[in-house]
Design a protein around this motif. Structure first.
Motif, PDB file in Angstrom:
ATOM      1  N   HIS A  59       0.881  -1.257   0.199  1.00 15.52           N
ATOM      2  CA  HIS A  59      -0.129   0.041   0.250  1.00 15.52           C
ATOM      3  C   HIS A  59       0.957   1.387   0.013  1.00 15.52           C
ATOM      4  O   HIS A  59       0.704   2.306  -0.747  1.00 15.52           O
ATOM      5  N   ARG A  81       2.163  -4.745 -10.512  1.00 13.75           N
ATOM      6  CA  ARG A  81       0.985  -3.953 -10.192  1.00 13.75           C
ATOM      7  C   ARG A  81      -0.218  -4.840 -10.099  1.00 13.75           C
ATOM      8  O   ARG A  81      -1.229  -4.857  -9.399  1.00 13.75           O
ATOM      9  N   GLU A  90       2.537   1.424  -3.668  1.00  5.87           N
ATOM     10  CA  GLU A  90       1.573   1.410  -4.743  1.00  5.87           C
ATOM     11  C   GLU A  90       1.508   2.521  -5.657  1.00  5.87           C
ATOM     12  O   GLU A  90       1.626   2.464  -6.803  1.00  5.87           O
ATOM     13  N   PRO A  91       1.443   3.757  -4.918  1.00  6.21           N
ATOM     14  CA  PRO A  91       1.160   4.860  -5.709  1.00  6.21           C
ATOM     15  C   PRO A  91       2.245   5.240  -6.852  1.00  6.21           C
ATOM     16  O   PRO A  91       1.853   5.532  -8.062  1.00  6.21           O
ATOM     17  N   ASP A  92       3.327   4.763  -6.748  1.00 11.07           N
ATOM     18  CA  ASP A  92       4.284   5.157  -7.773  1.00 11.07           C
ATOM     19  C   ASP A  92       5.027   3.955  -8.457  1.00 11.07           C
ATOM     20  O   ASP A  92       5.909   4.199  -9.402  1.00 11.07           O
ATOM     21  N   ASP A 127       5.372   0.375 -10.369  1.00 16.02           N
ATOM     22  CA  ASP A 127       5.188  -0.676 -11.331  1.00 16.02           C
ATOM     23  C   ASP A 127       5.023  -2.061 -10.707  1.00 16.02           C
ATOM     24  O   ASP A 127       4.487  -2.961 -11.121  1.00 16.02           O
TER      25      ASP A 127
END
Length: 205
Positions: free
Chosen positions: A95, A151, A98-100, A102
């Motif tokens: 978590h 991802r 995850e935002p950045d 791959d």
């Protein structure tokens, strides 16, 4: 068409209770190898691998683990639910990354012989496949750690429960799995005082 740069974050799992260390209460991640706490040694290997970010998931004896990582460019991530088992730490780490990312390279903090070079080899294989595969470290064909999860697996990771890793996801998600041989380091994790001493470590706290 120019191919996008594939971003890989490393999640270092350092939250566990080390229940097999016995009644002494000594923490395996604080054991020293060549004067360096095991968790710091692992973090330094991660930082040398050229990943986009390195996250360290902490829980059990969090203050001491974070102190052992002081001064390193590592993002600490607290797992308040660490007693529920490894899955909870995987979820917290994924978590955070995850935002950045791959892909996320999941690294156990108690594997002293995994080097920055090993991690770079795994990341290079992931990038060569454009981030559309799972990368798994092996030794002599036997699966081990670390692994890189792309991802598309993150949602499945978020649904794990208990003291389990990502093996079931790796085997059932339908994505290609590329095994990369990094030698015996893929299998040596330290779960007992005897294993730490045999590997040349000195028990501390």
């Amino acid at each position: 068409m120019e191919q996008k740069d594939i971003s890989v974050a490393i999640v270092l799992l350092a939250a566990g209770r080390a229940s097999r260390m016995g009644a002494s209460g000594q923490h395996k991640l604080l054991a020293e190898f060549d004067g360096v706490p095991l968790v710091r040694r692992s973090a330094e290997a991660a930082l040398g691998a050229g990943a986009s970010r390195v996250f360290a998931v902490t829980g059990h004896r969090q203050a001491e683990i974070r102190a052992a990582l002081a001064g390193l460019d590592v993002v600490p991530v607290a797992n308040a639910n660490y007693t529920a088992g490894m899955a909870s730490s995987l979820i917290v780490g994924i978590h955070a990354a995850e935002p950045d990312a791959d892909g996320v390279l999941v690294m156990l903090a108690d594997m002293p012989w995994v080097t920055a070079g090993d991690l770079t080899t795994l990341i290079s294989a992931f990038k060569a496949a454009q981030g559309r595969v799972i990368i798994r470290a092996v030794s002599d064909g036997k699966r081990g750690n670390p692994v890189i999860l792309p991802r598309p697996t993150f949602k499945a990771v978020s649904q794990l429960q208990g003291d389990v890793g990502a093996r079931h996801i790796i085997e059932t998600c339908g994505l290609p799995v590329i095994d990369v041989d990094i030698g015996p380091a893929a299998h040596l994790d330290l779960d007992t005082p005897e294993a730490i001493l045999a590997a040349g470590g000195i028990l501390k706290g």
